[in-house]
Design an enzyme around this catalytic site. Structure first.
Site: not given
Length: 552
Positions: A395, A528, A481
């Site tokens: 991320s 995610h 996502d």
């Protein structure tokens, strides 16, 4: 799973591997008799439940919902009558603020936590009440035990306030840590306050004191390898007066421990296993003189690590610590002779609230500089070398890694990025995306602040790609996502491949340079965090073995 106090009802949240939406199922539990066991009955299900539900009583449940990635409403479900009753308890209208619910350890107070990237507000109320009139973190004998950022340097300290007068004017300090000691969590166990803390040497400890005599503080040492501490919830702990918790590290499976605060005794539920894993804590000096912690796991002495492959983990955002939970594939790498480094760069929360502030908005480049100096320190210490080094991030951790690939691509041979955030500028420019407004507290607002735009443009991985020799990169993205738009990952991949192709056609390019491979793996679903897919993790390890030229 949450059990009601007398185990009359159970609330369980479930979700699929390919999405973030949770469904909460309410089950009426059967009664045990000498003759028969009444079968459990599913009473109802609640869609889009976000934070785990909390039972205030056997018939009253509080929960929050998630809509368009924003958690802003708290509901109260009553099962006391034949007609199920659901009422809205709290609605947060500030777009940058998220809400969640939590129950105090003594089950006397329920709190609504309203958090943005930089601030937090906690509202608490009696479980049976409909209106939340006071603020709290924990509850003890009619007093509020609060972990507040009112200590020196705006770091955490423990304060108390009477339940009847909870305003900040009534706060009385109970405990303030010494210089360099950082409080990470607070629990009230019986009549004692138990703090999870980090020492100036980055070792986890427990700080314990009786709430009636806060001056009688003692410290409990934990195993040197401890990197992750998880307290057991009161409804699964066996004794109310004992602090039960799990200790783990990326290469040590969770081990159960118990602290008896009355006598200061720490006991392990199972005998500690002896193995050959060495954990070493290093400090790298960053460009501005800051001392950046690095946690290193290895099986050979440091002086024998020059020729071993090295996998470097990094995050550095949102004031969150770099995840150091146990992962079986990480242990596998260590057993295969790798060294593992965890770089706790600024922007994260490892060294307290100021650690986050030092790399926020216009100072985001600080995290990139920290990562560069961590690698240099590892190499100069004798740990591996650039041709045997790989970086991995998840991320927002892709931002410092992607930025370093642009400025110092020679420092690593391979990179794996999962659900990577790479187009910071493009995302922060688009307020229609679900998290842009909230995340501007972290990255800045390039639309209305020219200085923020200049800062983001200086490090944004997408917008600083240039023709040069890049490390090989594996990007794993998730098709739907909504936290990390796929368009930004596709843009990064396209521009990166174009830059690599342009560099490969240059006449002055050395012929002995290794080939650069850029692989984009798009997985289905909107989760995610990605599914718990061990095979996918092994595929990522296979990529590293191939690119580092190792025998798999």
């Amino acid at each position: 799973i949450r059990l009601s106090p007398q185990e009359k009802h159970l609330a369980a949240t479930v979700k699929s591997d390919h999405g973030e939406e949770l469904r909460c199922v309410i089950v009426k539990l059967g009664k045990t008799s000498s003759s028969a066991l009444e079968p459990p009955t599913v009473m109802l299900s609640l869609d889009n439940v976000f934070s785990f539900a909390e039972w205030a009583t056997d018939d009253v449940l509080f929960y929050t919902t998630l809509e368009a990635l924003r958690c802003s409403r708290v509901f109260r479900l009553s099962l006391a009558t034949s007609e199920t009753e659901i009422n809205s308890v709290h609605e947060e209208r500030r777009p940058e603020v998220f809400v969640e619910v939590a129950l105090s350890r003594d089950r006397q107070m329920l709190s609504i936590n309203c958090n943005s990237r930089t601030t937090s507000e906690v509202t608490a109320f009696s479980g049976a009440s409909r209106k939340p009139p006071v603020a709290t973190v924990e509850h003890w004998r009619g007093r509020l035990i609060i972990l507040a950022s009112t200590g020196p340097g705006q770091e955490y300290q423990v304060v108390q306030a009477p339940l009847s007068e909870p305003s900040k004017d009534s706060w009385v300090p109970l405990f303030t840590p010494g210089p360099g000691t950082i409080i990470k969590d607070l629990d009230v166990v019986g009549n004692h306050c138990v703090l999870v803390a980090k020492t100036p040497a980055d070792q986890f400890i427990l700080i314990v004191f009786p709430l009636a005599r806060p001056g009688e503080v003692h410290t409990v040492q934990l195993p040197s390898w401890a990197c992750c501490i998880t307290a057991k919830r009161p409804d699964v702990a066996e004794q109310e007066s004992v602090f039960e918790f799990l200790i783990s590290s990326p290469v040590h499976a969770p081990a159960s421990y118990r602290l008896y605060p009355e006598v200061g005794l720490l006991a392990a539920d199972t005998q500690e296993r002896q193995d050959s894993i060495i954990s070493t804590r290093l400090r790298a000096c960053s460009k501005d003189g800051a001392s950046v912690p690095v946690t290193l796991f290895h099986t050979l002495p440091v002086e024998e690590l020059r020729a071993v492959p090295l996998l470097v983990h990094v995050y550095g955002a949102y004031g969150q610590d770099l995840s150091m939970e146990f992962r079986p594939e990480t242990r596998l790498l260590l057993e295969q002779g790798w060294a593992l480094a965890y770089c706790h760069i600024r922007g994260g929360g490892e060294r307290g609230l100021s650690w986050h502030r030092q790399a926020g908005v216009e100072r985001k480049i600080t995290g990139v500089e920290d990562l560069r100096e961590c690698l240099r320190h590892l190499f100069s210490t004798g740990v591996s070398c650039p041709s045997l080094t790989a970086l991995t991030a998840f991320s927002a951790g892709a931002v410092p890694v992607g930025a370093l690939c642009n400025t110092h691509p020679h420092m690593m041979r391979a990179v794996t990025l999962q659900a990577p955030f790479l187009d910071v500028l493009g995302t922060m420019e688009d307020p229609s995306l679900p998290l842009t407004v909230e995340d501007r507290e972290e990255w800045g607002d390039p639309v209305t602040h020219p200085q923020h735009r200049l800062s983001i443009s200086s490090y944004c991985p997408v917008h600083n790609i240039t023709p040069q020799l890049y490390p090989s990169i594996l990007l794993t993205a998730y098709r739907d996502d909504s936290r990390i738009p796929l368009a930004g990952v596709l843009r990064y991949t396209k521009w990166l491949k174009s830059a690599i192709e342009a560099y490969s056609t240059e006449a002055l390019k050395p012929e002995c340079e290794p080939a650069t491979n850029v692989v984009l793996n798009i997985q289905p679903g909107a989760n995610h965090l990605g599914p718990e897919d061990f095979q996918l993790r092994l595929d990522q390890l296979a990529f590293l073995y191939t690119e580092l030229g190792l025998d798999a």
